[in-house]
Every structure is written in structure tokens, then in C-alpha cells.
Design a protein around this motif. Structure first.
Motif, mmCIF file in Angstrom:
data_model
loop_
_atom_site.group_PDB
_atom_site.id
_atom_site.type_symbol
_atom_site.label_atom_id
_atom_site.label_comp_id
_atom_site.label_asym_id
_atom_site.label_seq_id
_atom_site.Cartn_x
_atom_site.Cartn_y
_atom_site.Cartn_z
ATOM 1 N N GLY A 1 0.793 -1.224 0.000
ATOM 2 C CA GLY A 1 0.000 0.000 0.000
ATOM 3 C C GLY A 1 0.823 1.270 0.000
ATOM 4 O O GLY A 1 0.275 2.366 -0.065
ATOM 5 N N TYR A 2 2.143 1.144 0.059
ATOM 6 C CA TYR A 2 3.000 2.317 0.211
ATOM 7 C C TYR A 2 3.218 3.024 -1.128
ATOM 8 O O TYR A 2 3.792 2.440 -2.043
ATOM 9 C CB TYR A 2 4.347 1.894 0.802
ATOM 10 C CG TYR A 2 5.306 3.045 1.019
ATOM 11 C CD1 TYR A 2 5.261 3.797 2.184
ATOM 12 C CD2 TYR A 2 6.246 3.382 0.057
ATOM 13 C CE1 TYR A 2 6.133 4.846 2.391
ATOM 14 C CE2 TYR A 2 7.124 4.433 0.249
ATOM 15 C CZ TYR A 2 7.064 5.158 1.420
ATOM 16 O OH TYR A 2 7.922 6.209 1.610
ATOM 17 N N PRO A 3 2.763 4.276 -1.275
ATOM 18 C CA PRO A 3 3.072 5.044 -2.486
ATOM 19 C C PRO A 3 4.364 5.827 -2.296
ATOM 20 O O PRO A 3 4.731 6.174 -1.163
ATOM 21 C CB PRO A 3 1.871 5.981 -2.619
ATOM 22 C CG PRO A 3 1.431 6.195 -1.209
ATOM 23 C CD PRO A 3 1.795 4.955 -0.432
ATOM 24 N N SER A 4 5.033 6.138 -3.378
ATOM 25 C CA SER A 4 6.325 6.833 -3.272
ATOM 26 C C SER A 4 6.169 8.239 -2.692
ATOM 27 O O SER A 4 7.136 8.824 -2.208
ATOM 28 C CB SER A 4 6.996 6.909 -4.646
ATOM 29 O OG SER A 4 6.161 7.580 -5.573
ATOM 30 N N SER A 5 4.960 8.782 -2.732
ATOM 31 C CA SER A 5 4.731 10.123 -2.193
ATOM 32 C C SER A 5 4.529 10.125 -0.682
ATOM 33 O O SER A 5 4.429 11.188 -0.067
ATOM 34 C CB SER A 5 3.497 10.744 -2.852
ATOM 35 O OG SER A 5 2.349 9.943 -2.596
ATOM 36 N N ALA A 6 4.446 8.954 -0.072
ATOM 37 C CA ALA A 6 4.160 8.869 1.359
ATOM 38 C C ALA A 6 5.384 9.245 2.185
ATOM 39 O O ALA A 6 6.516 9.280 1.696
ATOM 40 C CB ALA A 6 3.710 7.453 1.723
ATOM 41 N N SER A 7 5.139 9.530 3.452
ATOM 42 C CA SER A 7 6.239 9.791 4.371
ATOM 43 C C SER A 7 7.014 8.496 4.617
ATOM 44 O O SER A 7 6.515 7.399 4.380
ATOM 45 C CB SER A 7 5.694 10.326 5.699
ATOM 46 O OG SER A 7 4.895 9.340 6.350
ATOM 47 N N THR A 8 8.255 8.640 5.094
ATOM 48 C CA THR A 8 9.054 7.458 5.420
ATOM 49 C C THR A 8 8.385 6.694 6.559
ATOM 50 O O THR A 8 8.002 7.291 7.570
ATOM 51 C CB THR A 8 10.469 7.872 5.848
ATOM 52 O OG1 THR A 8 11.075 8.604 4.779
ATOM 53 C CG2 THR A 8 11.313 6.648 6.170
ATOM 54 N N PRO A 9 8.211 5.380 6.419
ATOM 55 C CA PRO A 9 7.496 4.627 7.462
ATOM 56 C C PRO A 9 8.253 4.621 8.794
ATOM 57 O O PRO A 9 9.482 4.699 8.836
ATOM 58 C CB PRO A 9 7.410 3.211 6.884
ATOM 59 C CG PRO A 9 7.674 3.353 5.426
ATOM 60 C CD PRO A 9 8.585 4.526 5.286
ATOM 61 N N THR B 1 -0.840 6.927 -6.791
ATOM 62 C CA THR B 1 -0.829 6.147 -8.032
ATOM 63 C C THR B 1 0.337 5.175 -8.109
ATOM 64 O O THR B 1 0.296 4.230 -8.894
ATOM 65 C CB THR B 1 -0.792 7.073 -9.251
ATOM 66 O OG1 THR B 1 0.327 7.972 -9.129
ATOM 67 C CG2 THR B 1 -2.069 7.899 -9.340
ATOM 68 N N ASN B 2 1.374 5.388 -7.329
ATOM 69 C CA ASN B 2 2.537 4.502 -7.397
ATOM 70 C C ASN B 2 2.433 3.297 -6.467
ATOM 71 O O ASN B 2 3.315 2.447 -6.452
ATOM 72 C CB ASN B 2 3.819 5.278 -7.075
ATOM 73 C CG ASN B 2 4.134 6.314 -8.141
ATOM 74 O OD1 ASN B 2 3.902 6.074 -9.316
ATOM 75 N ND2 ASN B 2 4.650 7.459 -7.739
ATOM 76 N N ALA B 3 1.365 3.240 -5.684
ATOM 77 C CA ALA B 3 1.172 2.082 -4.815
ATOM 78 C C ALA B 3 0.692 0.892 -5.638
ATOM 79 O O ALA B 3 0.094 1.044 -6.705
ATOM 80 C CB ALA B 3 0.159 2.401 -3.724
#
Length: 223
Positions: free
Chosen positions: A129-137, A180-182
Motif C-alpha cells: 500500500g506504500y506510495p512513493s509520495s508517502a512519508s518514510t514509514p 498512483t505509485n502504490a
């Protein structure tokens, strides 16, 4: 209204608006990226899918019935549209005013990906579920923050564990308008933060401000 009356009014209306928004988030099963394509979840608007319900039903919640709840900020007001599914008794609303004198409303969206580990040492997990626009986990193991290595290109986390664990949580914030990148079309949002900023003038035309914050977890993701 005087200073005290104005501030009391702002506190009361903003508290009610925030409580209603958090109540709807807690009762929802999912944050949707959009509703009827033109209504999009984002920084100042949220689209929720909630199970339809009827208190007179033996199950209370109605299988296969979905209510749609949209809350957003527009022209100094916090508004709500509610579209109940067939048989649900939630009231139908269109641009229902939750609060006036609203200067701004901001939503934040947090994902919690849960895993268990049947092994120790180096364990790998893929966050589809992680998109490249997300914050660092961030990673919590049994409730304790832990370091790990992460490849955003492959969405793969590598964790060194000293023991087996049935409670690993990867936490990260997303922008619902840019997922969209997820691998999946929309990550499963587990928690939503809400910030309301209210503004009104007292009888001396002095502007008074009030800011309230709150957060709630969706009903399917309370762990």
C-alpha cells in the motif's frame, strides 16, 4: 458579542463540528479516494464509506449496504453530504452546515500496516500500500519504536528481530490525491487527523481565532 462571548461561541461550535467529524470517522470502514469521481479526498475534504445501519435490525449493521459521508471546507463553512444506502436510517444530507466561521479545515491520513513474524533475525515485509509520495514509514514492534532498513522502490522493509513477534506496525502518512505509485489502488487508512481553525469578530471588530485538533481510528482498524 464581546470577547468572552465570541470565544465561547467559537469554542462551542468548533467543538461540536470536530466531534461530529471524528464520530463519522470512527464509524467508517474506509477512506475512499473519491465519490462519483468528482469528489476527492484530500487536504480539506474527506470521503468516507460506512456500513449502513438500522437499530431495529437484528444485526444493527446491514450486510452489503454502504453509506457515503463527505465532509469538507467551503466558503467559511464546514459542510457534510450524507448518502445512505438502501435500508440504512442515516439521514440524507446535502451540504449540511456543521459549522460556520471556519477559516480552514485540514485532514491528515495515516496508514498502519500490520504484520506478524514467524522468525527472528532478518525478516522482510512488503508494504504494497506504500506510495512513493508517502512519508518514510515508522516501525513499532510490540509497541516499541524500532530501526529498520527500507527500500521505497521495492516497498520492502528489512527488520532485525531478536524474537518472534505478532505485533509489527509500519506507520506512514499519505496524500490520497497522490497514491498512483502504490501496488493497491488506495492504501487502507487507519487513522485520520483533523484540524479546525475558526475565526469570528467580536463587537469591537477584533478578530478572534480558535484552533482545535483531533484524531480518530476507523472502526475496522482499532488495534
Amino acid at each position: 458579542a464581546g470577547k468572552n462571548d465570541t470565544e465561547t461561541g467559537l469554542t462551542g461550535s468548533s467543538r461540536l463540528a470536530l466531534d461530529e467529524t471524528l464520530y463519522q470517522i470512527r464509524g467508517a470502514k474506509q477512506v475512499l479516494p473519491s465519490y462519483l469521481s468528482s469528489t476527492l479526498s484530500g487536504a480539506n475534504k474527506i470521503v468516507l464509506a460506512a456500513p449502513g445501519y438500522n437499530p431495529s435490525s437484528s444485526t444493527f449493521y446491514l450486510d452489503g449496504v454502504t453509506d457515503y459521508i463527505i465532509i469538507w471546507h467551503e466558503s467559511g463553512k464546514l459542510l457534510q453530504t450524507l448518502v445512505p444506502g438502501t435500508g440504512s436510517v442515516r439521514p440524507q444530507r446535502t451540504k449540511y452546515v456543521l459549522a460556520s466561521n471556519v477559516k480552514s479545515c485540514a485532514f491528515s491520513y495515516r496508514v498502519r500496516d500490520y504484520f506478524t513474524s514467524g522468525s527472528k533475525n532478518n525478516a522482510t515485509f512488503v508494504l504494497n500500500g506504500y506510495p512513493s509520495s508517502a512519508s518514510t514509514p515508522l516501525l513499532y514492534v510490540n509497541g516499541v519504536l524500532k530501526d529498520f532498513s527500507f527500500s521505497s522502490s521495492t516497498r520492502t522493509a528489512t527488520v532485525s528481530l531478536s524474537e518472534k513477534s505478532n505485533d509489527l506496525q509500519f506507520v506512514y502518512d499519505i496524500d490520497p490525491t497522490n497514491v498512483t505509485n502504490a501496488v493497491v489502488s488506495m492504501p487502507v487508512v487507519g487513522e485520520v487527523g483533523v484540524t479546525l481553525q475558526m475565526e469570528a469578530k467580536d463587537n469591537r471588530q477584533v478578530t478572534r481565532n480558535m484552533t482545535l485538533h483531533g484524531a480518530a481510528r476507523l472502526r475496522n482498524l482499532r488495534k
